[in-house]
Design an enzyme around this catalytic site. Structure first.
Site, PDB file in Angstrom:
ATOM      1  CB  ILE A 472      -0.976   0.010   1.202  1.00 37.87           C
ATOM      2  CG1 ILE A 472      -0.229  -0.118   2.528  1.00 37.87           C
ATOM      3  CG2 ILE A 472      -1.967  -1.140   1.083  1.00 37.87           C
ATOM      4  CD1 ILE A 472      -1.130  -0.016   3.755  1.00 37.87           C
ATOM      5  CB  ILE A 653      14.599  -0.046  11.587  1.00 39.21           C
ATOM      6  CG1 ILE A 653      14.275   0.769  12.839  1.00 39.21           C
ATOM      7  CG2 ILE A 653      14.196   0.699  10.305  1.00 39.21           C
ATOM      8  CD1 ILE A 653      12.845   1.203  13.005  1.00 39.21           C
ATOM      9  N   GLY A 726       5.488  -2.081  14.557  1.00 35.28           N
ATOM     10  CA  GLY A 726       4.997  -1.381  13.376  1.00 35.28           C
ATOM     11  C   GLY A 726       5.199   0.118  13.513  1.00 35.28           C
ATOM     12  N   GLY A 728       4.068   2.244  10.701  1.00 32.60           N
ATOM     13  CA  GLY A 728       3.294   2.900   9.653  1.00 32.60           C
ATOM     14  C   GLY A 728       2.362   3.976  10.179  1.00 32.60           C
ATOM     15  CD  GLU A 729      -2.099   2.480  11.515  1.00 31.87           C
ATOM     16  OE1 GLU A 729      -3.277   2.817  11.561  1.00 31.87           O
ATOM     17  OE2 GLU A 729      -1.729   1.319  11.756  1.00 31.87           O
TER      18      GLU A 729
HETATM   19 MO1  MOS Z   1      -4.607   1.509   9.177  1.00 35.52          MO
HETATM   20  S1  MOS Z   1      -5.975   2.961   9.580  1.00 35.52           S
HETATM   21  O1  MOS Z   1      -4.814   0.490  10.454  1.00 35.52           O
HETATM   22  O2  MOS Z   1      -5.020   0.946   7.657  1.00 35.52           O
END
Ligand code: MOS
Length: 763
Positions: A472, A653, A726, A728-729
Site C-alpha cells: 500500500i 527497523i 509497526g 506505519g501509523e
Molecule cells: Mo490503518 S488505519 O490500520 O489501515
C-alpha cells in the site's frame, strides 16, 4: 549514504531501494483499474442527494436513451445480496447499509443506482440524467443535532473499546494540588488516497476474479463471497499495488458485491472507477470526536488523577468506534484513572479506520492537556513527561516490552535545539513572526496477527516468496524480500516476492501497522523450515530440533538452531545431499496470545490481531517524540511550519530507507491534520461540501519545509520473531498536539479544536 537511505544503526536492516521502485517510476506497476479486461461494461454510480428518507420513484427514460447504455439497476431490479456484519463486529463490511436493497436512504451519497454502459462516458452521461423523486426526512448529522442518539458501544464493537479505570479518580482529582480540565475537538477527515475506489469483476464460469485496491485480499474475498452467498474458494482478489489506503481499503465496501452481481447478470466483465467525490461516501472516513480531559497533579508534576472522556460520531446502524482511551490511560504513570467513550449515532455513512484511528484524536487531547499542565506548573513539557514516564502501564500493572520514550525526547530535543527555547509564551519573535516551539509524545501499539507464507529456494540460490500481503506504499515487497534474503543468506536481488493475490497463503489486513511484523515473522519462520531441511540433509546425525528449542521465543514453531547461529550453510551441497533442485516450505505463524481459532479465522479473512494493550502479561508500543517550530505572522496570522523533527524507536527497523519515508509521511500528514484537513459538513443536509482535492485542503510542497526523521536503535525480544514494532501509523499521532503546543508558545492562545486555521487565531 544519502539522507534518504540512512546508515543503519544497531538492530536495523539495510536501506535497500524499494523492490517496486523501477516498476513504479516507469509506470509498469499495474493498479486495479489498469488490469486489461476483455470487453468490459462500465459501471457508473448514482448516489443519493438526500441524507435520510425514501426514494419514491426513478425517472429513467432519458437516461436509458443515451446511446451505449446497457442497463440501469436500482433497488427495484437489483439482486438482493446477503447482509454481512461490520468488520469490527466480526464480519467484513465497512458498513451494514446495503445499497440497492430497499427504497430507504440512510446517508447522503449512498449508492442508489448503477448505470451500465459500453463506455465510461455514456455511463456518466446517463447517470447525470437519472431523475430521482425522493421523500426526504430531516437528517440528524453530527454532534448536537437534535435527533441523534448517544450511548456506550454495544456488542462486538466493545471489543475495540475499553473504558479503563483504576484507583479512585474522583477523590484524587478533588484533592490534587494542580488541576486541568479542558475539552478538545477533532473534525471529520477523509483519507483521499490517490488511487480511487476502483473495482473490476470478471466471472469465468462459477469463478469470480476481483481487481480492487484492498488492504485485505482475504477479507474482501470472503466478504464478497458471503454477500453473494457463494463459496469463498470461488473468489479471487488481485491487487499487486495499492495506490494509498490509510485504512480506507481495509474492509469490504458494498460496491464490490454489487459489481460482481452485475457482471454475473450481464455475463460480461464490469469495471467501476468511482469519482473522487463519490469516494467520500461509498467508503469510510475519520469520524469527528470530542474529548474532555481532567488531570490532577502534584506540584512536582507527578500525575495523581486522569480522566479521559471521549465521544465519536458513527452512522445510525453501526457502532463503529475507535476508543483511544485504551492508549491514553496507559501512557503515563498515574494511580487514579477513569475513562468513558460513547458513540453518537447520526444520519451519516459509517466511519472507519484512518491512519492511527484511536491514537490520532485521543492523543491530540491528552498531549494538549499535558502541555496545558506543564504551563500551569511552570515546568518544561519534556520534564513533565520524564516525571511521569513509566515502564509499567498503570491500569493492569503490565510491563512495557520496551519503551524508549525519553530517549526519543532527548535525541529529538538535541536535534531540534529545544534548549534554545525561552519558556514564556510570545517570548520568541523574528521580525513580524511570532515563533513557537512545541513538542508532544507519539505512540502506537505494536500489533501482530497470524500469517502464512510459502517460500521456495532453488539450488542456484534464487528464492520465491508467496504471501498475500499488501503493497500500500508501505514497502511490503521490499521488507518481505529482505526478510527472506537475510534468513536464507542470499542477495536481495535473488528474491522474487509475490503478494496482493488471495490465491497466495493468507496474510492479515494491512492495518494496525501489523504488516511488517506479521508477514516478516511468517516468512522468517518458513525460511527457517527450509534451513532446517538443508541442515538435516547435511548433518543427519545432529540434533537440530533440541538446540532449536533454546533459541525459540514467543512459543513459536521450533526454529532450526542453524537459523539463528549465522552458521554458513553450503546450499549446493545440501541440495545434492537431498537429491533435489528446489526446496519449498509452507508455514503458518501466529503470535503469542493469538486465540485457538487463529488459523481457521485467517483462512476465512478474519483477523485475530493481538498486541498493544491487549496482551495478557505485557504491553507493547512503539514511541516517539515530535518537535515543531511554528511561525505566525503577527499581522496576517499566516501559519508556517519551517521545521518538524521526529525521533522514533520501533524495535528492529527492517529498512531504514522505507521506514524513514513512512515516518516522514506521517509527520507531514500530522502537520496537515493540524493545520488543514477537515471535511466540512453541511449539517442541514448531512452533505460533505468540500469533497474534492481542490477544496479539501492538503499541504503542497511549499507547506513542507525541513522535516527530520531520527530513528533510534531499539531491541525488543518480547514482541515477535522479527523484533519489529509497526511504524506505519506512529508518526502522525503526536503532531496535532505538537503543532498546537507550538502555537500556544508562539501566541499564548490555546487551540483546542482542529484544524487550526489563521482565522482561529486572535493574536
Ligand atoms: Mo490503518 S488505519 O490500520 O489501515
Amino acid at each position: 549514504m544519502s539522507i534518504a537511505a540512512p546508515e543503519p544503526k544497531a538492530n536495523m536492516g539495510q536501506p535497500v531501494p524499494r523492490y517496486d521502485a523501477v516498476a513504479k517510476v516507469t509506470g509498469m506497476a499495474k493498479y486495479a483499474a489498469d488490469m486489461p479486461l476483455a470487453n468490459p461494461a462500465y459501471a457508473y454510480l448514482v448516489t443519493s442527494a438526500i441524507a435520510k428518507g425514501r426514494i419514491d420513484s426513478f425517472e429513467l427514460t432519458e437516461a436509458r436513451n443515451i446511446r451505449g447504455v446497457i442497463d440501469i439497476v436500482t433497488h427495484e431490479n437489483a439482486e438482493k445480496l446477503k447482509d454481512v456484519k461490520l468488520f469490527s463486529e466480526g464480519g467484513y463490511m465497512s458498513t451494514t447499509v446495503q445499497p440497492l436493497k430497499s427504497a430507504d436512504v440512510a446517508h447522503d451519497g449512498q449508492i442508489i443506482a448503477v448505470v451500465l454502459a459500453d463506455t465510461f462516458e455514456a455511463g456518466r452521461e446517463a447517470a447525470h440524467r437519472v431523475k430521482v423523486n425522493y421523500r426526504p426526512a430531516t437528517p440528524s448529522t453530527t454532534f448536537d443535532s437534535p435527533g441523534t442518539t448517544s450511548g456506550p458501544a454495544k456488542g462486538q464493537a466493545s471489543r475495540f473499546k475499553e473504558d479503563p479505570k483504576v484507583g479512585d479518580f474522583a477523590k484524587a482529582f478533588d484533592e490534587a494540588e494542580v488541576k486541568i480540565t479542558a475539552s478538545y475537538e477533532t473534525p471529520t477527515q477523509h483519507h483521499n488516497p490517490m488511487e480511487l475506489f476502483a473495482t473490476s469483476c470478471v466471472w469465468t464460469g462459477d469463478n469470480l476474479t476481483i481487481y480492487e485496491p484492498s488492504q485485505y485480499v482475504y477479507g474482501l474475498k470472503n466478504g464478497v463471497a458471503a454477500q453473494l452467498g457463494i463459496d469463498a474458494d470461488k473468489v479471487r482478489v488481485i491487487n499487486y499495488y495499492v495506490g494509498g489506503a490509510f485504512g480506507s481499503k481495509g474492509s469490504t465496501t458494498p460496491r464490490t458485491a454489487i459489481m460482481a452481481s452485475l457482471a454475473r447478470r450481464l455475463n460480461r466483465p464490469v469495471k467501476l472507477v468511482p469519482t473522487r467525490d463519490q469516494g467520500f461516501t461509498i467508503a469510510t472516513y475519520r469520524a469527528e470526536t470530542r474529548h474532555q480531559i481532567q488531570i490532577g497533579a502534584n506540584r512536582d508534576g507527578k500525575l495523581v488523577a486522569l480522566r479521559h472522556e471521549g465521544a465519536e460520531v458513527s452512522s445510525r446502524p453501526d457502532a463503529y468506534v475507535v476508543g483511544g482511551t485504551k492508549t491514553t490511560t496507559r501512557l503515563y504513570a498515574c494511580p487514579n484513572v477513569d475513562s468513558l467513550v460513547s458513540i453518537v449515532h447520526a444520519d451519516r455513512n459509517t466511519p472507519g479506520f484512518m491512519r492511527s484511528p484511536p491514537e490520532v484524536p485521543y492523543l491530540f487531547a491528552l498531549e494538549s492537556a499535558m502541555d496545558e499542565l506543564a504551563v500551569k506548573l511552570n515546568m518544561d513539557p519534556i520534564e513533565l513527561r520524564r516525571v511521569n514516564d513509566t515502564m509499567k502501564e498503570p491500569i493492569g500493572g503490565k510491563p512495557y516490552t520496551s519503551r524508549s520514550l525519553m530517549a526519543c525526547f532527548d535525541e529529538g530535543a538535541r536535534a531540534f535545539g529545544w534548549s534554545q527555547r525561552s519558556a514564556a509564551p510570545k517570548s520568541m519573535t523574528d521580525g513580524d513572526w511570532l515563533v513557537g516551539y512545541g513538542c508532544a509524545t507519539t505512540c502506537y501499539p505494536t500489533q501482530m496477527a497470524p500469517a502464512a507464507a510459502r517460500v521456495r529456494l532453488q539450488r542456484d540460490g534464487r528464492v520465491r516468496v508467496e504471501i498475500a500481503g499488501h503493497e500500500i506504499g508501505n514497502g511490503a515487497y521490499t521488507v518481505i524480500g529482505q526478510a527472506a534474503a537475510e534468513k536464507l543468506g542470499v542477495p536481495f536481488e535473488n528474491v522474487s516476492v509475490h503478494i496482493g493475490d488471495s490465491d497466495l497463503p493468507p496474510a492479515p489486513v494491512a492495518g494496525g501497522s501489523n504488516s511488517t511484523a506479521s508477514t516478516c515473522s511468517a516468512v522468517m519462520m518458513v525460511c527457517d523450515q527450509i534451513r532446517q531441511r538443508l541442515f538435516r540433509a547435511l548433518m543427519p546425525n545432529e540434533s537440530v530440533i533440541d538446540k532449536a528449542k533454546e533459541t525459540v521465543g514467543m512459543g513459536q514453531t521450533p526454529v532450526a538452531e542453524s537459523a539463528n547461529s549465522g552458521r554458513p550453510l553450503d546450499r549446493e551441497k545440501a541440495f545434492d545431499a537431498l537429491g533435489v533442485s528446489v526446496v519449498e516450505e509452507y508455514g503458518e505463524w501466529k503470535p503469542e496470545d493469538a486465540p485457538k481459532d487463529s488459523f481457521r479465522a485467517m483462512q476465512q479473512g478474519q483477523v485475530r490481531i493481538v498486541g498493544g494493550s491487549a496482551m495478557s502479561d505485557k504491553i507493547a508500543y512503539a514511541f516517539g517524540a515530535e518537535f515543531v517550530e511554528v511561525r505566525i505572522d503577527k499581522w496576517t496570522h499566516e501559519i508556517r511550519i519551517p521545521r518538524l523533527v521526529g525521533a522514533f524507536a520501533a524495535g528492529h527497523i527492517m529498512n531504514p530507507r522505507t521506514a524513514r519515508s513512512q515516518l516522514m509521511g506521517g509527520l507531514i500528514w500530522g502537520m496537515s491534520s493540524a493545520l488543514l484537513e477537515a471535511t466540512e459538513l453541511d449539517p442541514r443536509y448531512g452533505r460533505y461540501v468540500n469533497d474534492n482535492l481542490a477544496d479539501y485542503l492538503l499541504p503542497v510542497n511549499a507547506d513542507v519545509q525541513d522535516v527530520e526523521v531520527i530513528m533510534l536503535s531499539e531491541q525488543d525480544d518480547h514482541i515477535n520473531p522479527a523484533g519489529v514494532k509497526g511504524l506505519g501509523e506512529l508518526a502522525n499521532v503526536g503532531t496535532n498536539a505538537a503543532v498546537c503546543n507550538a502555537i500556544f508558545h508562539a501566541t499564548g492562545q490555546r487551540i483546542r479544536k482542529l484544524p487550526v486555521r489563521l482565522e482561529n487565531l486572535e493574536v
